[in-house]
Scaffold this active site. Structure first.
Site, PDB file in Angstrom:
ATOM      1  N   ARG A   1      46.956  39.389  43.285  1.00  0.00           N
ATOM      2  CA  ARG A   1      47.798  39.178  42.105  1.00  0.00           C
ATOM      3  C   ARG A   1      47.536  40.264  41.058  1.00  0.00           C
ATOM      4  O   ARG A   1      48.417  40.574  40.249  1.00  0.00           O
ATOM      5  CB  ARG A   1      47.563  37.763  41.551  1.00  0.00           C
ATOM      6  CG  ARG A   1      46.167  37.490  41.059  1.00  0.00           C
ATOM      7  CD  ARG A   1      45.854  35.998  40.978  1.00  0.00           C
ATOM      8  NE  ARG A   1      45.583  35.419  42.297  1.00  0.00           N
ATOM      9  CZ  ARG A   1      45.304  34.138  42.527  1.00  0.00           C
ATOM     10  NH1 ARG A   1      45.278  33.292  41.518  1.00  0.00           N
ATOM     11  NH2 ARG A   1      45.057  33.714  43.736  1.00  0.00           N
TER      12      ARG A   1
ATOM     13  N   LYS B   1      33.675  37.258  50.569  1.00  0.00           N
ATOM     14  CA  LYS B   1      34.116  36.239  51.529  1.00  0.00           C
ATOM     15  C   LYS B   1      33.017  35.973  52.554  1.00  0.00           C
ATOM     16  O   LYS B   1      32.201  36.850  52.827  1.00  0.00           O
ATOM     17  CB  LYS B   1      35.358  36.743  52.291  1.00  0.00           C
ATOM     18  CG  LYS B   1      36.635  36.809  51.478  1.00  0.00           C
ATOM     19  CD  LYS B   1      37.776  37.331  52.345  1.00  0.00           C
ATOM     20  CE  LYS B   1      39.067  37.439  51.544  1.00  0.00           C
ATOM     21  NZ  LYS B   1      39.600  36.149  51.103  1.00  0.00           N
TER      22      LYS B   1
END
Ligand code: BES
Ligand code: MN
Ligand code: ZN
Length: 504
Positions: A358, A284
């Site tokens: 996920r 990120k």
């Protein structure tokens, strides 16, 4: 915070401060009344309290808008030292949702002035038990401040709250409502405490220890497993995230199995517990990365919910699972293009290592089913895309079963939390197609929150399932009159209400 119900006449109660809500009786709807002057009235049937601000209310100086505050000292004819007036907005639209926030705002205003106890007049237009619940839950939310590590922390708190209900209420029923609300509010703050901790002080191991300690205190079974068990269970998706970090992962399993509960249903609550999300190799940007300490909010919510459930004792079995790990770049980290085999046997092509939530949830959901869960709910700070879609006011809600949705929606309303259903039609399944494996872990930008839900749906399969994407709602970006800036504890109250609904 100690809570007491009193059926005393408000004017007769000795307290540091009485709190009364100012409601606008003028109907703001309808063209003609749009610019009508506010008609302000205190939400109490006590005429002695009503008469104190009578002149102020007709002076035209107040709007009655939500959270408008006026603090009067030595109110004439009352035994209270102060009278705090709080605007509640339109009388017509005033519900327990607004009441919760007003109660939080009362707490925040009074505690900032160093006051430690007060009495809140329950508005007569809301059923008494419902009002008590909203006031207690709202007050506890308002009482939390996250400034733990500041040397100038004042730690001002309200220690005692009295709720003044109308004289002919059922005292025992209100005591029960207050007790239950207290359990829920304290559990929400327990969750907020966990979420507030930075990643160096809330590693997966520490999160597991905190869960274990809580479970011992409330009488829940709890196991915290490490890397060996994760590999033994063939949790390839969970491990693919954990393998990149020097910090050991934790698979937290909490079980609530009350005597007398039916064999089925078994509710499985699965939380994303990423104690820090750097993005991994798909790293990120530095700007704002510090906020990724709250990427374990879904897991913390499930731990707090299990606490409340253990104390409220609904007759239904519940399993809580938290998949906790850091998501780090390193020489051992997974790379884009890698293929992982999840516990269910499905293969996953990793497109973006930052879509890690996920992955851990895929194995968490499958494991919950293997442990016997017949209904699943997961909570996760899963996507930035849900924040684009819904902003900060509503959490994203996904369901593969309309009955589950109806149940959860009802629980949202009771709990005063806002969530909005988003679609998971089969058409979106194309977005997670892979040429080399059963699916990719990142479906790209468009409909990003939905793509993530489509991925999870592959692991919930036919089991009725709700997915809550709380990325935009788990952290308050700004303080509000009723809540501090920082962790919100969103979803806990709805989850507890939802579980209670299964107990009949
Ligand atoms: N933890 C983030 C999602 C997030 C974003 C939480 C903002 C809270 C605030 C999640 O793991 C993530 O990085 N998601 C990616 C998915 C993408 C790579 C498909 C995202 O939303 O950008
Ligand atoms: Mn991520
Ligand atoms: Zn994440």
């Amino acid at each position: 915070m100690k809570t007491t119900i009193s059926l005393t006449t408000p004017a007769q109660l000795e307290t540091e401060s009485l709190v009364a809500i100012v409601l606008n009786q003028a109907d703001p709807t309808g063209e003609k009344n749009k610019d009508a002057k506010p008609q302000l009235k205190l939400a109490t049937s006590d005429t002695a309290v009503q008469s104190v601000p009578a002149d102020l209310l007709v002076s035209g100086e107040l709007t009655g808008k939500p959270f408008e505050m006026n603090l009067l000292h030595k109110p004439a004819g009352l035994k209270a030292k102060r009278l705090l007036l709080i605007g509640g907005g339109s009388a017509k639209k005033f519900t327990s949702y607004e009441l919760r926030r007003i109660a939080g705002a009362a707490v925040r205003t009074l505690k900032s002035r160093g006051i430690r106890s007060f009495a809140f007049i329950a508005p007569p237009n809301i059923p008494a038990a419902e009002a008590v619940r909203a006031i207690v839950e709202g007050a506890l939310v308002g009482n939390f401040d996250p400034d733990y590590y500041r040397s100038d922390r004042k730690d001002q708190k309200i220690d005692a709250l009295t709720i003044l209900a109308s004289g002919n209420s059922d005292h025992a029923a209100l005591d029960k409502a207050a007790h239950e609300a207290q359990v829920v509010g304290e559990s929400q703050n327990f969750t907020r405490d966990l979420v507030n901790e930075p990643s160096n002080r809330m590693t997966p191991t520490i999160l597991g220890d905190r869960a274990k300690k809580m479970c011992e205190e409330v009488g829940l079974k709890c196991e915290v497993y490490g890397a060996d068990k994760i590999k033994e269970l063939k949790m390839g998706a969970f491990w693919s995230v954990a393998q990149g970090s020097d910090e050991p992962p934790a698979l937290i399993v909490m079980k609530y199995e009350p005597a007398g509960a039916p064999e089925k249903p078994v509710l499985g609550l699965v939380g994303k517990g990423i104690t820090f999300d750097t993005g991994g190799i798909s790293i990120k940007p530095a700007d704002g990365m510090e906020k990724m300490k709250y990427d374990m909010a879904g897991g913390a919510t499930m731990i707090g919910a299990m606490r409340a459930i253990a104390l409220l004792k609904p007759k239904v079995k519940v399993i809580g699972i938290v998949c906790a790990t850091e998501n780090m770049p390193s020489g051992k980290a997974q790379k884009p293009g890698d293929v992982q085999i999840a516990m269910s046997g499905k293969s996953i092509e990793i497109i973006n290592t930052d879509a890690e939530g996920r992955l851990v949830l895929a194995d968490g959901l499958h494991y919950a089913k293997q442990l016997g869960a017949t209904h699943l709910v997961d909570a996760a700070t899963l996507t930035g895309a849900v924040v684009i879609a819904l902003g900060f006011a509503n959490a994203g809600l996904f369901a593969n079963d309309d009955d589950m949705y109806e149940r959860f929606h009802k629980a949202n309303a009771e709990a005063g939390e806002k969530m909005w259903r988003l679609p998971i039609d089969d058409e979106y399944k194309d977005n997670i197609k892979s040429t080399i494996a059963d699916m990719v872990n990142s479906g790209g930008r468009w409909g990003g929150a939905i793509n993530a839900a489509m991925f999870l749906k592959e692991f919930a399969e036919d089991t009725p399932w709700i997915h809550l994407d709380i990325a935009g709602t788990a952290w308050m970006e700004d303080q509000k009159p009723w809540i501090a800036k920082g962790p919100s504890g969103i979803a806990l109250r709805s989850l507890v209400e939802f579980v209670k609904g299964f107990a009949g």
